[in-house]
Motif scaffolding. Structure first.
Motif: not given
Length: 114
Positions: A97-102, A108-110
Motif C-alpha cells: 500500500m505504500a506506493g499507492n496514493p489513493e 487519511l480520510a478515515y
C-alpha cells in the motif's frame, strides 16, 4: 483439581519425632525416596519419604512442567510461527500500500472521520 503447592516431606516429620533437637542437618535422597539426618553424636538415621507407595501426592508446579514439557514446547513453537506469519502478512500489506496514493488518501480520510 491440581494444587500447585510444595510437597511436605514425611521423612522430616518422622526424623523430628524420633530425634527432636539432636538433628544437626537433614537432606533428601530423591533416588531412594528417603530423608537422611545427621545427628549431633555423629550417627546417621534415615526415614522413608512416603507413607505409602500407592499414595498420590498433590502435583507441584515443577512436576507439571516436567511432565508437560513437550506439550508446552509445541504450543510455544506454534505461537511463534503464527505470530511470525501475522507479522509478515502485515508487513507485506503495508509495503504493497505504500506506493499507492489513493490508498494513502483513503487512510487519511478515515483517520479524520472520528
Amino acid at each position: 483439581m491440581i494444587s500447585l503447592q510444595r510437597r511436605q516431606l514425611v521423612g522430616h516429620d518422622i526424623l523430628l519425632a524420633r530425634h527432636g533437637n539432636h538433628i544437626c542437618s537433614m537432606r533428601v535422597d530423591r533416588g531412594s525416596g528417603r530423608v537422611i539426618a545427621l545427628l549431633d553424636d555423629g550417627s546417621v538415621d534415615s526415614a522413608p519419604n512416603l507413607i505409602s507407595p500407592d499414595l498420590h501426592l498433590p502435583e507441584t508446579l515443577r512436576s507439571v512442567l516436567r511432565e508437560d514439557r513437550k506439550f508446552f514446547g509445541i504450543v510455544s513453537a506454534v505461537t511463534v510461527v503464527v505470530g511470525g506469519l501475522f507479522f509478515a502478512t502485515c508487513a507485506g500489506m503495508a509495503a504493497s500500500m505504500a506506493g499507492n496514493p489513493e490508498m494513502a488518501e483513503l487512510l487519511l480520510a478515515y483517520s479524520y472521520a472520528y
